[in-house]
Design an enzyme around this catalytic site. Sequence first.
Site, PDB file in Angstrom:
ATOM      1  N   ARG A  32       0.815  -1.217   0.000  1.00 27.98           N
ATOM      2  CA  ARG A  32       0.000   0.000   0.000  1.00 27.98           C
ATOM      3  C   ARG A  32       0.845   1.263   0.000  1.00 27.98           C
ATOM      4  O   ARG A  32       0.333   2.357  -0.255  1.00 27.98           O
ATOM      5  CB  ARG A  32      -0.951  -0.018   1.204  1.00 27.98           C
ATOM      6  CG  ARG A  32      -2.141  -0.933   1.006  1.00 27.98           C
ATOM      7  CD  ARG A  32      -2.980  -1.081   2.255  1.00 27.98           C
ATOM      8  NE  ARG A  32      -2.388  -2.012   3.205  1.00 27.98           N
ATOM      9  CZ  ARG A  32      -2.992  -2.428   4.304  1.00 27.98           C
ATOM     10  NH1 ARG A  32      -4.193  -1.969   4.597  1.00 27.98           N
ATOM     11  NH2 ARG A  32      -2.402  -3.279   5.117  1.00 27.98           N
TER      12      ARG A  32
ATOM     13  N   LYS B 219     -17.273   8.041  -2.311  1.00 26.56           N
ATOM     14  CA  LYS B 219     -17.130   8.487  -0.925  1.00 26.56           C
ATOM     15  C   LYS B 219     -16.559   9.902  -0.890  1.00 26.56           C
ATOM     16  O   LYS B 219     -15.552  10.185  -1.529  1.00 26.56           O
ATOM     17  CB  LYS B 219     -16.209   7.538  -0.152  1.00 26.56           C
ATOM     18  CG  LYS B 219     -16.737   6.125  -0.037  1.00 26.56           C
ATOM     19  CD  LYS B 219     -15.811   5.253   0.783  1.00 26.56           C
ATOM     20  CE  LYS B 219     -14.445   5.153   0.159  1.00 26.56           C
ATOM     21  NZ  LYS B 219     -13.568   4.212   0.870  1.00 26.56           N
TER      22      LYS B 219
END
Length: 314
Positions: free
Chosen positions: A99, A195
């Site tokens: 990540r 979102k």
Amino acid sequence: MSRDGDLKLFTGNANPELAQEIADHIGVSLGDCVVHRFMDGEVQIKLGESVRGSNVFVVQPTSAPVNEHLMELLIMLDALKRASAKSINVVIPYYGYARQDRKARARDPITAKLVANLLEKAGADRVICMDLHAGQIQGFFDIPLDHLVGLPILSNYFLSKGIEDPVVVSPDMGGVTRARALAERLGAPLAIIDKRRPEPNVAEVMNIIGEINGKTAILIDDMIDTAGTITLGSRALLERGAKAVYACCIHPVLSGNGVERLEQSEIREVIVTNTIALPPHKRIDKIKVLSVAELIAEAILRVHTHRSISQLFD
């Protein structure tokens, strides 16, 4: 088998059950290797058999505790290199530190690249990964990397369930490509959760792009970590008319209170794979684990016999 070296399969402590399953599919025994710890925690690797001239494959996801499993892997690679293995192929079903693949802010490290450098320096000649968090990580290596995808495993499961009126949902804009691929396999429409955080410390406002009213939603992500995104998304889908929600991912990281969130959510079933070993306390009834062993075993055999990997997904 290839005539230019015997195939030997080893594993560390990260997921020996998966390694054994892979060995069973290939038809070989796991190599004799013991991982010891000195009193101060240092890792010691003891190879109990010769690997000279062999094509060696090491199965070790770098899952939690990621630093322990990564050091085990690096030290095992060093031992194999010094023992004159013909080739050292690292099978990493789950690639930790993925990540951190770019500099999102000033002075950020790029740990996905650092791990790639460490693996190469330790002796890896080839890497086999599954569903990297970011595709560009493939370019961080200067050695061959075979990237396996678990999407067919997930899609076959959902096809076998015969879900009526499915819609595949991406939990964010970044996962649209993955969700679209699953939707195409299922012959289902696509929806996207948008979102937004209007201001700091304010609850997210969620909008749904696509038609989900009266449909069974299938949320897909590459991993579920704390399960915040998945459970929040499932709640929004149900509030906007979805009649049921399933969730699926390849990598069940499930850290923190992720399992508890899934257990308490209204998600009907969570489908994951065994790229990461789930301890007993995380194997709740709602979680269905599918095996990637056969896929990885076939990839190993194809690498060993110099055959195409991409044909596995044609």
